[in-house]
Design an enzyme around this catalytic site. Structure first.
Site, short mmCIF file in Angstrom:
data_model
loop_
_atom_site.label_atom_id
_atom_site.label_comp_id
_atom_site.label_asym_id
_atom_site.label_seq_id
_atom_site.Cartn_x
_atom_site.Cartn_y
_atom_site.Cartn_z
N ALA A 233 42.85 35.50 35.99
CA ALA A 233 41.37 35.64 35.62
C ALA A 233 40.41 34.62 36.47
O ALA A 233 39.28 35.17 36.57
CB ALA A 233 41.17 34.73 34.22
N ALA A 234 41.09 34.00 37.48
CA ALA A 234 40.25 33.04 38.46
C ALA A 234 39.32 33.94 39.30
O ALA A 234 40.03 34.91 39.85
CB ALA A 234 41.06 32.24 39.30
N GLY A 237 34.69 35.13 36.95
CA GLY A 237 33.51 36.04 36.55
C GLY A 237 33.61 37.20 35.40
O GLY A 237 32.86 37.17 34.74
N ASP A 256 45.67 31.66 34.76
CA ASP A 256 45.97 31.76 36.04
C ASP A 256 47.07 30.49 36.15
O ASP A 256 46.92 29.68 35.71
CB ASP A 256 44.68 31.32 36.96
CG ASP A 256 44.61 31.49 38.24
OD1 ASP A 256 44.35 33.02 38.72
OD2 ASP A 256 45.23 30.95 39.08
N ASP A 312 43.42 42.51 36.31
CA ASP A 312 42.83 42.45 37.67
C ASP A 312 43.75 41.94 38.72
O ASP A 312 43.80 40.67 38.91
CB ASP A 312 41.49 41.95 37.77
CG ASP A 312 40.67 41.80 39.15
OD1 ASP A 312 40.66 43.03 39.39
OD2 ASP A 312 40.19 40.72 39.66
N CYS A 362 40.89 44.68 44.30
CA CYS A 362 39.63 44.83 45.36
C CYS A 362 40.14 44.89 46.80
O CYS A 362 39.98 44.60 47.62
CB CYS A 362 38.93 43.47 45.26
SG CYS A 362 40.09 41.99 45.62
#
Length: 460
Positions: A233-234, A237, A256, A312, A362
Site C-alpha cells: 500500500a505505501a 495514495g 506494507d 499493486d 508501474c
C-alpha cells in the site's frame, strides 16, 4: 489453455524487429520527460470537484503573488472529461532557459521532482558553488550517474540541466549544520518545465497522483460497507482513494513491510480525514493464515476475508516519468516476477468467491504484466478477466500468448505511443513542447502518462 513462457522468437513474431527497436527508443526518450499534464486527485468525499477546482486556482494564484521572483504564468485547471475526481494542469516545456555560471547539483530523484514542478529541498542538494549565499541565482543540474559526493564544490561528471532558481540557504547552512537540514534550498524561478509547486497546497483536498494510479481505484470498484485489502500500500495514495470512493464506509486494510512507509500511509489517511483505513506493518506474502477464525484485528487473515483485493505489486518501475537515469540491471529486473507470483497466491486465497482482484504495476515489461496475467489464468482456474471501467489506456501487448479478446480486457498505458503519433504528425518528439497543442486535452491526458498496467479478475 496450458501456460507456456513466451520465447523471444514469439515476441518478435508479434512485431518486426525494426518496429520493436523504434518503439524502445521512443520509450527511452519519453521516459526522460515529464507527462504532458499534472494530475490532481480531488477529495470529492469532502467537497465538490467544482469547489476544489476553484479553491485550487485561488491558492495557486496566491502562491504566484507571494513569490515575486517567479514568472507570472496563468495556471489552467480543467476537470478530466471521464474521471469525476481528477483535475488536470497542462505542463509547459521544455522551455528555452539560459544556463547560468553558478551550478547546484542535486540527486536524480530530486531532479525528477523538479521537472514535475517541485522546488529543490535541501536534503537533495549534493554540490554548490564554494561561496554560495542566500539570494544567489543558480542553475540546477541533476547528477545522472550518482557520482557526485555530498559537499562537492565543482562537480564535472555527467549531469542534466533542469532549470534556474534562487538559493534560499547559504552553502554552510546546507552542509555544515549539526542538525538534519530541512526546507527549500533552492526556489525554482525558471524551471525547464513549468508546473505549479503543490507543497502545502490544500493538503486535505488536492492529492498529486499519476492518472493511471487514479484509474486503478475506479477499476477496483469499491462499494460502501465492503472490506478491501491493499497488499502493497505505501505511500497510501491508492489506499486513500479506495477509502474515499467508499465514502469512508467499510474497512480498507493496508499492508506494507516497511514501518516508516506504514506511518506515511497513516499520515495520508489522517490528512484526508479517512478513518476507515487500518494500516499494518506486515509482509503481504505471509498475510493468509490457516485458521478460519481470526483472533486479532490485524494480519494474518483467514482465507476469503476480503471482498476486493488490490495487488499493486512491487516491480521494476520502468514506467516512472521523468526518469533520467536507470540504475537497474537485468538480474534485478528479473527478480520481480517470482515475488509478484508469491503475492498473487496470497491475494487469491484472501479473496472471497465472487470478489474482485486488481493487479497493477508501474512498469512496461511483458514479463511483469501480460506474462503474469497468462500465468495467473492458468494457475488459478477460478479467476477470469473482466472489463475495466474506465478504460482509457491501450489494450495489452502481444507476445504472452493471450487471445485478442483477453488483450482487450487489459489496460496498458504506453506513453511511447503518443510520441509515435506526434512523429507521424510531423511534430517534435515531445507533445509537451507546445501548450496549445491541437491534440485534444483528454487524449493527451490519457496517453501521455507514466507507463502503467492494469488487469482486473473476478473469482468465481
Amino acid at each position: 489453455m496450458p501456460y507456456e513462457d513466451p520465447s523471444p522468437k514469439n515476441v518478435l513474431a508479434a512485431v518486426s524487429q525494426g518496429e520493436a527497436e523504434q518503439r524502445f527508443q521512443r520509450l527511452l526518450s519519453c521516459l526522460s520527460h515529464p507527462p504532458a499534464l499534472t494530475c490532481v486527485r480531488a477529495s470529492t468525499h469532502l467537497a465538490s470537484l467544482e469547489e476544489i477546482q476553484h479553491r485550487l486556482g485561488e491558492e495557486l494564484k496566491q502562491q504566484q503573488k507571494c513569490d515575486s521572483q517567479s514568472e507570472d504564468i496563468a495556471v489552467t485547471i480543467l476537470p478530466h472529461p471521464h474521471i469525476p475526481d481528477v483535475l488536470l494542469l497542462p505542463v509547459i516545456g521544455p522551455r528555452p532557459v539560459v544556463q547560468l555560471s553558478s551550478e547546484v547539483i542535486v540527486g536524480a530523484q530530486c531532479g525528477s521532482a523538479v521537472l514535475r514542478g517541485a522546488h529543490v529541498f535541501a536534503p537533495g542538494i549534493l554540490a554548490t558553488p564554494k561561496f554560495m549565499k542566500t539570494g544567489d541565482a543558480v542553475s540546477v543540474f541533476s547528477d545522472l550517474e550518482g557520482k557526485c559526493t555530498r559537499g562537492n564544490k565543482d562537480f564535472k561528471g555527467k549531469r542534466v540541466f533542469v532549470g534556474n532558481g534562487v538559493a534560499e540557504m547559504d552553502r554552510a547552512d546546507i552542509f555544515c549544520s549539526d542538525e538534519p537540514v530541512k526546507g527549500v534550498g533552492v526556489r525554482m524561478v525558471e524551471p525547464l518545465y513549468q508546473s505549479p509547486s503543490f507543497d502545502g497546497v490544500l493538503p486535505s483536498l488536492a492529492f498529486l497522483q499519476n492518472l493511471p494510479s487514479v484509474v486503478v481505484g475506479h477499476v477496483l470498484g469499491p462499494r460502501p460497507g465492503e472490506r478491501i485489502l491493499d497488499m502493497c500500500a505505501a505511500p497510501g495514495g491508492k489506499t486513500c482513494h479506495i477509502a474515499a470512493l467508499m465514502g469512508g464506509q467499510g474497512e480498507v486494510v493496508a499492508l506494507d513491510k516497511i514501518r516508516g512507509k506504514v506511518e506515511r500511509i497513516r499520515q495520508n489517511a489522517k490528512a484526508l480525514h479517512l478513518d476507515c483505513i487500518k494500516a499494518h506493518c506486515f509482509n503481504s506474502i505471509k498475510a493468509v493464515c490457516t485458521d478460519q477464525v481470526q483472533d486479532t484485528e490485524g494480519p494474518p487473515f483467514p482465507p476469503q476475508s476480503f471482498d476486493r483485493v488490490l495487488l499493486d505489486a512491487p516491480c521494476s518501475g520502468l514506467g516512472q516519468r521523468p526518469s533520467m537515469v536507470c540504475t537497474w540491471n537485468l538480474k534485478e529486473i528479473c527478480s520481480y516476477q517470482p515475488l509478484q507470483r508469491k503475492l498473487f497466491h496470497t491475494a487469491e486465497r484472501l479473496l472471497k468467491r465472487g470478489g474482485v482482484l486488481v493487479y497493477s504495476t508501474c512498469t512496461v515489461t511483458l514479463a511483469e504484466n501480460e506474462e503474469q496475467v497468462a500465468w495467473a489464468l492458468n494457475t488459478f482456474p477460478c479467476l477470469t478477466l473482466q472489463p475495466q471501467e474506465p478504460h482509457i489506456g491501450a489494450e495489452g501487448m502481444l507476445g504472452a500468448g493471450l487471445s485478442p479478446e483477453q488483450l482487450r480486457l487489459l489496460q496498458r498505458f504506453s506513453p511511447e505511443l503518443v510520441w509515435s503519433a506526434a512523429e507521424a504528425r510531423g511534430e517534435d518528439d515531445s507533445p509537451t513542447e507546445q501548450p496549445e497543442s491541437p491534440t485534444p486535452l483528454a487524449h493527451r491526458a490519457n496517453k501521455d502518462t507514466i507507463g502503467f498496467f492494469i488487469a482486473k479478475f473476478l473469482k468465481s
